[in-house]
Design a protein around this motif. Structure first.
Motif, short mmCIF file in Angstrom:
data_model
loop_
_atom_site.label_atom_id
_atom_site.label_comp_id
_atom_site.label_asym_id
_atom_site.label_seq_id
_atom_site.Cartn_x
_atom_site.Cartn_y
_atom_site.Cartn_z
N VAL A 51 0.84 -1.20 0.00
CA VAL A 51 0.00 0.00 0.00
C VAL A 51 0.87 1.25 0.00
O VAL A 51 0.57 2.23 -0.70
N ALA A 52 1.95 1.24 0.77
CA ALA A 52 2.85 2.40 0.79
C ALA A 52 3.49 2.63 -0.57
O ALA A 52 3.59 3.77 -1.05
N THR A 53 3.92 1.56 -1.21
CA THR A 53 4.51 1.69 -2.54
C THR A 53 3.49 2.23 -3.53
O THR A 53 3.79 3.12 -4.34
N LEU A 54 2.26 1.73 -3.45
CA LEU A 54 1.20 2.20 -4.33
C LEU A 54 0.90 3.67 -4.09
O LEU A 54 0.73 4.44 -5.05
N ALA A 55 0.86 4.08 -2.84
CA ALA A 55 0.59 5.49 -2.52
C ALA A 55 1.71 6.39 -3.03
O ALA A 55 1.44 7.48 -3.58
N VAL A 56 2.95 5.96 -2.90
CA VAL A 56 4.07 6.76 -3.40
C VAL A 56 4.01 6.87 -4.92
O VAL A 56 4.21 7.96 -5.48
N PHE A 58 1.31 6.55 -6.93
CA PHE A 58 0.19 7.39 -7.34
C PHE A 58 0.43 8.85 -6.97
O PHE A 58 0.05 9.76 -7.70
N GLY A 59 1.04 9.09 -5.81
CA GLY A 59 1.35 10.46 -5.41
C GLY A 59 2.34 11.11 -6.37
O GLY A 59 2.18 12.27 -6.76
#
Length: 120
Positions: A51-56, A58-59
């Motif tokens: 989830v953290a990788t995905l958020a980074v 997409f951010g």
């Protein structure tokens, strides 16, 4: 009529006492529960990393899109400034859709936040 004998022990011929069996079952259940918690911790850590990788990602993509839009608006303002000959007029033309969208959203927000009577 003798039954054939086998050297296998009967299932009900366990020599351990009932309290010893209960203690062994509790010990085994504790071991299983500890293994379950360890597995859950590994799964949660893996999911949090994903989830953290995905958020980074997409951010970062969102940031690049915003920068691209700002550069496009600057280029559009410069193009209109060249066509009209006025920097101020070009800035007003580019800002007008944003100002009108802001006014519409502000009006809708004030209407939605309006105080209503408690009895109504």
């Amino acid at each position: 009529m003798n039954e054939p004998r086998s050297d296998r022990p009967r299932p009900d011929a366990d020599l351990r006492t009932t309290p010893a069996l209960i203690v062994a079952a509790i010990r085994d259940a504790g071991t299983q529960f500890a293994d379950l918690l360890r597995l859950a911790r590994i799964e949660v850590r893996g999911n949090l990393r994903a989830v953290a990788t995905l958020a980074v990602l997409f951010g970062g993509a969102l940031l690049l899109v915003l920068v691209s839009l700002v550069l496009l608006l600057i280029a559009l303002r410069d193009a209109i400034a060249v066509l009209t000959g006025s920097d101020i007029l070009a800035g007003a033309i580019v800002a007008l859709p944003f100002l009108s969208a802001t006014a519409i959203l502000l009006r809708l927000g004030f209407r939605r936040m309006g105080l209503r009577s408690v009895g109504a």
